[in-house]
Write a protein that holds these residues in place. Structure first.
Motif, PDB file in Angstrom:
ATOM      1  N   LEU A 257      31.434  44.655  28.798  1.00 32.76           N
ATOM      2  CA  LEU A 257      30.602  45.405  29.206  1.00 32.76           C
ATOM      3  C   LEU A 257      28.799  44.636  28.845  1.00 32.76           C
ATOM      4  N   VAL A 258      28.511  44.215  28.383  1.00 31.40           N
ATOM      5  CA  VAL A 258      27.967  43.614  28.058  1.00 31.40           C
ATOM      6  C   VAL A 258      27.892  42.304  29.038  1.00 31.40           C
ATOM      7  N   LEU A 259      29.128  41.420  28.682  1.00 25.93           N
ATOM      8  CA  LEU A 259      28.947  39.804  29.486  1.00 25.93           C
ATOM      9  C   LEU A 259      28.535  40.566  31.359  1.00 25.93           C
ATOM     10  N   VAL A 260      29.347  41.228  31.464  1.00 25.37           N
ATOM     11  CA  VAL A 260      28.937  41.383  33.249  1.00 25.37           C
ATOM     12  C   VAL A 260      27.559  41.111  33.730  1.00 25.37           C
ATOM     13  N   ASN A 261      26.216  41.375  32.201  1.00 25.11           N
ATOM     14  CA  ASN A 261      25.159  41.336  33.580  1.00 25.11           C
ATOM     15  C   ASN A 261      24.519  40.246  32.900  1.00 25.11           C
ATOM     16  N   VAL A 262      25.556  38.925  32.301  1.00 23.11           N
ATOM     17  CA  VAL A 262      24.712  37.993  32.170  1.00 23.11           C
ATOM     18  C   VAL A 262      26.300  37.247  32.844  1.00 23.11           C
ATOM     19  N   THR A 263      26.497  37.056  33.059  1.00 20.22           N
ATOM     20  CA  THR A 263      27.988  35.664  34.138  1.00 20.22           C
ATOM     21  C   THR A 263      28.201  36.100  35.160  1.00 20.22           C
ATOM     22  N   PRO A 264      28.980  35.894  36.113  1.00 23.98           N
ATOM     23  CA  PRO A 264      29.385  36.074  37.537  1.00 23.98           C
ATOM     24  C   PRO A 264      30.161  37.034  37.708  1.00 23.98           C
ATOM     25  N   LEU A 265      31.118  36.816  36.039  1.00 18.34           N
ATOM     26  CA  LEU A 265      32.150  37.370  36.410  1.00 18.34           C
ATOM     27  C   LEU A 265      31.879  39.309  36.870  1.00 18.34           C
ATOM     28  N   ASP A 266      33.198  40.253  37.246  1.00 16.76           N
ATOM     29  CA  ASP A 266      33.014  41.332  37.102  1.00 16.76           C
ATOM     30  C   ASP A 266      33.983  41.682  36.265  1.00 16.76           C
ATOM     31  N   PHE A 267      33.146  43.653  36.386  1.00 20.33           N
ATOM     32  CA  PHE A 267      33.969  44.119  34.773  1.00 20.33           C
ATOM     33  C   PHE A 267      35.912  43.727  34.761  1.00 20.33           C
ATOM     34  N   PRO A 268      36.374  43.990  35.790  1.00 17.32           N
ATOM     35  CA  PRO A 268      37.556  43.698  35.959  1.00 17.32           C
ATOM     36  C   PRO A 268      37.692  42.226  36.002  1.00 17.32           C
ATOM     37  N   ALA A 269      37.442  41.282  35.949  1.00 17.18           N
ATOM     38  CA  ALA A 269      37.578  39.775  35.666  1.00 17.18           C
ATOM     39  C   ALA A 269      37.489  39.940  34.262  1.00 17.18           C
ATOM     40  N   LEU A 270      36.179  40.332  33.260  1.00 18.72           N
ATOM     41  CA  LEU A 270      35.625  40.100  32.568  1.00 18.72           C
ATOM     42  C   LEU A 270      37.179  40.716  31.114  1.00 18.72           C
ATOM     43  N   PHE A 271      37.917  42.023  32.212  1.00 23.18           N
ATOM     44  CA  PHE A 271      37.947  42.865  31.140  1.00 23.18           C
ATOM     45  C   PHE A 271      39.622  42.447  30.715  1.00 23.18           C
ATOM     46  N   LEU A 272      40.259  41.896  31.905  1.00 22.73           N
ATOM     47  CA  LEU A 272      41.598  41.353  31.670  1.00 22.73           C
ATOM     48  C   LEU A 272      41.275  39.196  31.176  1.00 22.73           C
ATOM     49  N   SER A 273      39.825  39.055  30.980  1.00 21.43           N
ATOM     50  CA  SER A 273      40.347  38.051  30.545  1.00 21.43           C
ATOM     51  C   SER A 273      40.133  37.199  29.268  1.00 21.43           C
ATOM     52  N   LEU A 274      39.366  39.275  28.348  1.00 24.32           N
ATOM     53  CA  LEU A 274      39.346  39.486  26.659  1.00 24.32           C
ATOM     54  C   LEU A 274      40.945  40.575  26.746  1.00 24.32           C
ATOM     55  N   ALA A 275      41.421  41.223  27.355  1.00 22.37           N
ATOM     56  CA  ALA A 275      42.401  41.933  27.019  1.00 22.37           C
ATOM     57  C   ALA A 275      43.180  40.445  26.294  1.00 22.37           C
ATOM     58  N   PRO A 276      43.901  41.370  25.054  1.00 22.99           N
ATOM     59  CA  PRO A 276      44.634  40.525  23.857  1.00 22.99           C
ATOM     60  C   PRO A 276      46.354  40.647  24.538  1.00 22.99           C
ATOM     61  N   GLY A 277      46.508  40.380  25.709  1.00 21.47           N
ATOM     62  CA  GLY A 277      47.750  40.301  26.262  1.00 21.47           C
ATOM     63  C   GLY A 277      48.289  38.687  26.184  1.00 21.47           C
ATOM     64  N   GLY A 278      49.736  39.017  26.996  1.00 20.17           N
ATOM     65  CA  GLY A 278      50.378  37.225  27.162  1.00 20.17           C
ATOM     66  C   GLY A 278      49.246  36.673  28.152  1.00 20.17           C
ATOM     67  N   VAL A 279      48.882  34.918  28.171  1.00 22.45           N
ATOM     68  CA  VAL A 279      48.518  34.351  29.377  1.00 22.45           C
ATOM     69  C   VAL A 279      48.989  34.431  30.591  1.00 22.45           C
ATOM     70  N   SER A 280      50.406  34.574  30.350  1.00 22.20           N
ATOM     71  CA  SER A 280      51.506  34.682  31.453  1.00 22.20           C
ATOM     72  C   SER A 280      51.738  36.018  32.679  1.00 22.20           C
ATOM     73  N   GLU A 281      51.701  36.975  31.358  1.00 20.52           N
ATOM     74  CA  GLU A 281      51.505  38.625  31.793  1.00 20.52           C
ATOM     75  C   GLU A 281      49.709  38.791  32.008  1.00 20.52           C
ATOM     76  N   MET A 282      48.996  38.540  32.064  1.00 22.80           N
ATOM     77  CA  MET A 282      47.674  38.883  32.418  1.00 22.80           C
ATOM     78  C   MET A 282      47.446  37.779  33.626  1.00 22.80           C
ATOM     79  N   GLY A 283      48.067  36.658  33.421  1.00 19.38           N
ATOM     80  CA  GLY A 283      48.076  35.920  35.322  1.00 19.38           C
ATOM     81  C   GLY A 283      47.984  36.964  36.382  1.00 19.38           C
ATOM     82  N   LEU A 284      49.430  37.365  35.749  1.00 18.08           N
ATOM     83  CA  LEU A 284      50.568  38.269  36.523  1.00 18.08           C
ATOM     84  C   LEU A 284      49.731  39.599  37.367  1.00 18.08           C
ATOM     85  N   ILE A 285      48.945  39.693  36.233  1.00 19.09           N
ATOM     86  CA  ILE A 285      48.108  41.620  36.560  1.00 19.09           C
ATOM     87  C   ILE A 285      46.486  40.598  37.211  1.00 19.09           C
TER      88      ILE A 285
END
Length: 362
Positions: A296-324
């Motif tokens: 929510l904080v970064l969406v105002n200062v980066t070109p990425l939207d909230f879904p992309a930022l949330f997926l980028s920070l969610a503490p899952g596995g790289v391959s699983e987050m890549g699939l999502i």
């Protein structure tokens, strides 16, 4: 002269009958999840059915091993698919996410501290085990460093497995509830742009195999995923290669990775399952809330939207987050880049902490 390690290390003979049972259970669960319209059907359905089958086998002292090389190949295939979504335009936009990459460092520090507090207070873990159970990434590294520091290997293994499991289940369901999009039941980004030819079906796994070798030679983190992803992204981003991946290939990758993840519990023995599950669920939920706050904080200062930022920070596995990300149409390369950086920072911090583990234990 030291011989190079093989691409696939078959440490023990494969029991084809048990592998067939695992894959049939996973495919059945995936088909049911697809029919029900659940998110990431073959990953989640295959994962949950495999877990149920694994616990049933454990109660009867039956081992259901899953060949590690098989999982390695399909994770590499995911890397190849992720790289195939790169375009020259996306490559030029990459430097614009430097702020969100820097924010990952703050996220890792806060997640580690909050996780340690939760594992100490809710789970009542001793200090070393709590320290490594709280790592927001790097399952293998966390278990190995924790073992060397004198932590409980069973608790660490199950805690990190549950972290990935809960993220894989919770994140798609959240997107489903909020947006109404059924994650993973559609073609996703980069799929079905035309007719798939035999050249595409040959080139995608070929890139995966070459990428595994290159990743290991360069000692990349998560080499079997990052190697194929980097090679595929380079080839597609420069326009040298253009492949068309069918949607069913994503389903196959989901199935094999989901079954492999569930089969990791084969032979798991312990008496404190409920405590570990409760503590891991609380810790993962707090980390996901922290991910949402950062997004929510970064969406105002980066070109990425909230879904992309949330997926980028969610503490899952790289391959699983890549699939999502693939299934949501979000740039999986950007998501994977953040996760690789997160895992690198987490392991780096944990490696430093391991030097003082004996003192912390005292």
């Amino acid at each position: 002269m030291k011989q190079a390690s093989p691409i696939f290390d078959w440490q023990r003979p494969i029991d084809l009958s048990k592998l067939f049972v695992l894959l049939c259970a996973g495919a059945g669960g995936g088909a049911l999840a697809l029919w029900l319209g659940l998110p990431l059907p073959f990953l989640m359905g295959g994962l949950l059915c495999t877990i149920g089958l694994t616990f049933l086998a454990n109660s009867r002292s039956i081992a259901l091993p899953y060949p590690k090389p098989l999982r390695t190949f399909f994770v590499a295939l995911i890397g190849s698919l992720i790289g195939s979504t790169v375009s020259p335009e996306l490559a030029r936009a990459a430097p614009n996410v430097s702020i969100s990459l820097l924010a990952v460092a703050a996220y890792v520090g806060m997640a580690q501290c909050l996780g340690y507090f939760i594992f100490r207070t809710v789970g009542k873990y001793e200090r070393v085990t709590a320290l490594y159970a709280a790592m927001p990434g790097g399952l293998i590294e966390a278990v190995e460093l924790g073992r060397k520091g004198g932590g409980d290997v069973f608790v660490l293994t199950l805690s990190h497995f549950l972290r990935v499991l809960f993220v894989v289940i919770i994140v798609p369901v959240l997107f489903w509830l909020v947006s109404g999009d059924v994650v993973g039941s559609a073609a996703g980004q980069g799929f079905e742009r035309g007719v798939t030819g035999w050249q595409d079906l040959a080139l995608i796994p070929a890139i995966a195999l070459v990428g595994i070798t290159a990743g290991r030679m360069l000692h990349l983190p998560a080499a079997h995923l990052i190697g194929p992803m980097v090679i595929s992204a380079t080839l597609h981003g420069t326009g040298l290669v253009s492949t068309i991946a069918p949607f069913w290939l994503l389903y196959v990758a989901q199935l094999f990775v989901g079954v492999a993840l569930g089969a990791q519990l084969s032979g798991a023995v312990g008496s404190n399952y409920l405590t570990i599950i409760k503590t891991s669920l609380v810790s993962t939920s707090v980390m996901l809330c922290l991910s949402a706050i950062f997004a929510l904080v970064l969406v105002n200062v980066t070109p990425l939207d909230f879904p992309a930022l949330f997926l980028s920070l969610a503490p899952g596995g790289v391959s699983e987050m890549g699939l999502i990300a693939l299934s949501l149409g979000i740039s999986p390369v950007m998501v994977a880049a953040h996760h690789v950086f997160r895992i690198f920072l987490t392991v780096f911090i944990a490696a430093i902490a391991s030097k003082n583990a004996a003192r912390v234990r005292g």
